[in-house]
Design a protein around this motif. Structure first.
Motif, short mmCIF file in Angstrom:
data_model
loop_
_atom_site.label_atom_id
_atom_site.label_comp_id
_atom_site.label_asym_id
_atom_site.label_seq_id
_atom_site.Cartn_x
_atom_site.Cartn_y
_atom_site.Cartn_z
N THR A 124 42.71 52.88 90.61
CA THR A 124 44.18 52.94 90.65
C THR A 124 44.71 52.96 92.07
OG1 THR A 124 44.18 54.17 88.55
CG2 THR A 124 46.20 54.22 89.87
N LEU A 125 44.15 53.83 92.90
CA LEU A 125 44.64 53.97 94.28
C LEU A 125 44.28 52.75 95.12
CD1 LEU A 125 43.92 57.75 94.99
CD2 LEU A 125 45.99 56.67 94.13
N ASN A 126 43.12 52.15 94.88
CA ASN A 126 42.78 50.92 95.59
C ASN A 126 43.72 49.78 95.20
OD1 ASN A 126 40.61 51.69 97.24
ND2 ASN A 126 39.12 51.43 95.60
N PHE A 127 44.07 49.72 93.93
CA PHE A 127 44.98 48.68 93.45
C PHE A 127 46.32 48.77 94.16
CE2 PHE A 127 48.35 47.31 90.51
CZ PHE A 127 47.97 45.99 90.30
N PHE A 128 46.81 49.99 94.36
CA PHE A 128 48.09 50.21 95.04
C PHE A 128 48.03 49.66 96.46
CE2 PHE A 128 51.41 53.33 96.67
CZ PHE A 128 52.46 52.68 96.02
N GLN A 129 46.91 49.88 97.16
CA GLN A 129 46.76 49.35 98.52
C GLN A 129 46.64 47.84 98.52
OE1 GLN A 129 44.25 51.87 101.33
NE2 GLN A 129 43.53 52.62 99.35
N VAL A 130 45.90 47.30 97.55
CA VAL A 130 45.71 45.86 97.47
C VAL A 130 47.03 45.14 97.23
CG1 VAL A 130 44.67 44.00 96.10
CG2 VAL A 130 43.29 45.97 96.78
N VAL A 131 47.90 45.72 96.40
CA VAL A 131 49.22 45.13 96.14
C VAL A 131 50.00 45.01 97.45
CG1 VAL A 131 51.45 45.47 95.02
CG2 VAL A 131 49.34 45.85 93.73
N PHE A 132 49.97 46.09 98.24
CA PHE A 132 50.68 46.06 99.52
C PHE A 132 50.09 44.97 100.42
CE2 PHE A 132 50.80 47.03 104.01
CZ PHE A 132 52.17 47.18 104.23
N ILE A 133 48.77 44.90 100.49
CA ILE A 133 48.11 43.92 101.37
C ILE A 133 48.46 42.50 100.97
CG2 ILE A 133 45.86 42.96 101.99
CD1 ILE A 133 44.79 45.88 101.90
N VAL A 134 48.41 42.22 99.67
CA VAL A 134 48.74 40.87 99.17
C VAL A 134 50.19 40.53 99.50
CG1 VAL A 134 49.06 39.47 97.10
CG2 VAL A 134 47.00 40.89 97.35
N LEU A 135 51.09 41.48 99.28
CA LEU A 135 52.50 41.24 99.57
C LEU A 135 52.72 41.05 101.07
CD1 LEU A 135 55.27 41.06 98.24
CD2 LEU A 135 55.53 43.53 98.53
N PHE A 136 52.04 41.85 101.87
CA PHE A 136 52.15 41.74 103.33
C PHE A 136 51.72 40.35 103.79
CE2 PHE A 136 50.16 42.05 107.52
CZ PHE A 136 51.14 42.69 108.27
N VAL A 137 50.60 39.87 103.28
CA VAL A 137 50.08 38.56 103.67
C VAL A 137 51.01 37.44 103.22
CG1 VAL A 137 48.19 36.91 103.32
CG2 VAL A 137 47.67 39.32 103.73
N ILE A 138 51.47 37.50 101.97
CA ILE A 138 52.36 36.45 101.43
C ILE A 138 53.67 36.39 102.21
CG2 ILE A 138 53.74 35.76 99.44
CD1 ILE A 138 51.47 36.80 97.66
N LEU A 139 54.29 37.53 102.42
CA LEU A 139 55.57 37.56 103.14
C LEU A 139 55.41 37.07 104.57
CD1 LEU A 139 57.09 40.96 101.90
CD2 LEU A 139 57.81 38.64 101.28
N THR A 140 54.29 37.40 105.18
CA THR A 140 54.06 36.97 106.56
C THR A 140 53.88 35.45 106.63
OG1 THR A 140 53.02 39.06 107.18
CG2 THR A 140 52.56 37.16 108.58
N LEU A 141 52.99 34.92 105.82
CA LEU A 141 52.69 33.49 105.87
C LEU A 141 53.88 32.64 105.45
CD1 LEU A 141 49.04 33.41 104.48
CD2 LEU A 141 49.80 33.39 106.87
#
Length: 453
Positions: A150-167
């Motif tokens: 659960t906690l890893n999923f929360f971090q992964v969501v942020f990372i995916v969103l961070f990468v998408i918004l940046t690119l």
């Protein structure tokens, strides 16, 4: 001898989740500013160097996990390879790493949450985190497993969103995309200095080995999980650091504000994505806190298993550390002991705790590489060229890299580590009556039973 054994319920994905939680995927932002400046704006390259360095030692952990799939990690490997006395001292040094990491996490949670909610004292957050982490560990590894995902999923969501918004919102010209990756000979010194700092971000893959007796088919699942964790974490760190440089290419801005560089990057992503307000900034804070909590939880799990292994050997009091809860199948008294020790987070300072962690990890890394050489090439073992490369050259490179990392340790870390080892040596003298008797050890039949279980 304890008749109750821990539950073998952890699959390879669960072990990977455990290792990633220990390492904190968002931990890249902790040293972002410092290493970006040190590497002259080439943080992704520094992570590539670090991943290559760590990979050699990770392979040695895989070899030993396959050969000795028992709780205790480096302590158990060295104890079985070099004997009880050397094993005890390595285990003692290893404790320094594992025992103080939960304290570090509790301190970070207290400082971070108090800054966010300044009306509540930091010690309230420290005690709340400590109590909840200990309860989760007490209730069993299956619950820890579910919380980790659960906690890893929360971090992964942020990372995916961070990468998408940046690119989707930065300048993706060939020049801009190549800038973080193009280095000159003048950058080498800073890159290797930065890589030495980043190696600490990978601490945690070795913690997977402490769960050998709670893993399904440990001889296969542990090596797979160790390598996958290192590679997944390396990819996450590389991708996020690269995208962070694309979002905020003016790395020289961080020279005077290294500690807040990561926050500046996240705010920049908020600005260029035009989401409104500080969505990513607030999301980052929440995801980072959950990541630190997960790291505290997995760190307490790991150190309690090391204490369990040392208690089973008899070098620590069996009546405390070699006890399994009849219902939850956890080393509950070890967990309680770690929780009590972690109360030091109420009085210790963050800088001192950080300095205590690196020493124990590097001791373990060095000796696990040595274990591979002795275990597979020692005695009358047949020494073919492939074996010499696999079990000789690769761990030797791991040893040399570990020794090089010793040179990056601060004076405080070396001083605290040597004092800790001195206390361990005095305790060893007590256990062996000044080396006139052997250390207690697990019965060979029980050991064989655990390995074949």
């Amino acid at each position: 001898m304890s008749a109750i054994k821990m539950k073998r319920v952890l699959t390879t994905p669960a072990l990977i989740a455990f290792g990633l939680a220990y390492m904190v995927p968002l931990g890249i932002f902790t040293t972002y500013g410092e290493v970006t400046v040190a590497s002259n704006g080439h943080l992704p390259i520094a992570y590539i160097i670090t991943l290559a360095m760590i990979f050699f030692t990770a392979l040695s952990y895989c070899r030993m996990a396959n050969k000795l799939p028992i709780a205790g990690s480096a302590y158990s490997y060295v104890q079985r390879t070099f004997g009880g006395k050397v094993g005890f001292l390595v285990g003692w040094a290893q404790i320094l790493d594992y025992l103080f990491l939960p304290i570090l996490n509790y301190l970070v949670l207290g400082i971070y949450l108090h800054d966010r909610f300044d009306c509540i004292p930091a010690y309230v957050f420290v005690l709340g985190s400590l109590f909840s982490v200990s309860i989760l560990n007490y209730l069993g590894i299956k619950l820890i497993n579910w919380v980790n995902f659960t906690l890893n999923f929360f971090q992964v969501v942020f990372i995916v969103l961070f990468v998408i918004l940046t690119l989707n919102n930065v300048n993706l010209t060939p020049e801009a995309m190549a800038k973080p990756l193009l280095i000159t000979t003048d950058d080498f010194s800073g890159l290797f200095s930065g890589a030495a700092i980043l190696c600490l971000a990978f601490l945690g893959f070795d913690a997977i080995a402490t769960l050998a007796e709670e893993s399904n088919d440990a001889k296969k699942s542990l090596p797979k999980a160790i390598l996958c964790t290192v590679l997944i974490a390396g990819c996450i760190f590389l991708i996020v650091s690269y995208c962070a440089h694309l979002a905020y290419p003016e790395w020289t801005d961080f020279i005077d504000n290294k500690d807040t560089a990561s926050l500046d990057v996240v705010r920049r992503v908020d600005d260029i994505s035009q989401l409104g307000g500080e969505f990513m900034y607030n999301f980052f804070q929440a995801a980072y806190v959950t990541g630190v909590f997960a790291s505290a939880m997995t760190a307490q799990t790991s150190v309690s298993r090391i204490f369990y292994a040392m208690g089973r050997e008899g070098v620590l009091p069996k009546q405390i550390f070699y006890k399994i809860h009849p219902r939850f199948r956890t080393p509950y008294l070890s967990i309680i002991f770690v929780a009590c020790f972690s109360l030091l987070s109420l009085v210790l300072e963050l800088g001192l705790v950080v300095s205590m962690i690196s020493f124990g990890a590097l001791v373990a890394f060095t000796f696990v590489n040595l274990c591979v050489i002795k275990s597979y090439l020692g005695g009358n073992a047949k020494k073919t060229v492939p074996m010499l490369l696999k079990y000789g050259l690769i761990p030797t490179i791991g040893i040399l890299l570990s020794l090089w990392l010793w040179t990056s340790l601060e004076t405080t870390a070396m001083t605290v580590g040597l004092i800790w080892l001195a206390f361990g040596f005095c305790y060893l003298l007590y256990l062996t009556k000044c080396f006139t008797k052997s250390l207690p050890s697990i019965d060979p039949n029980e050991l064989n039973s655990i390995i074949k279980d």
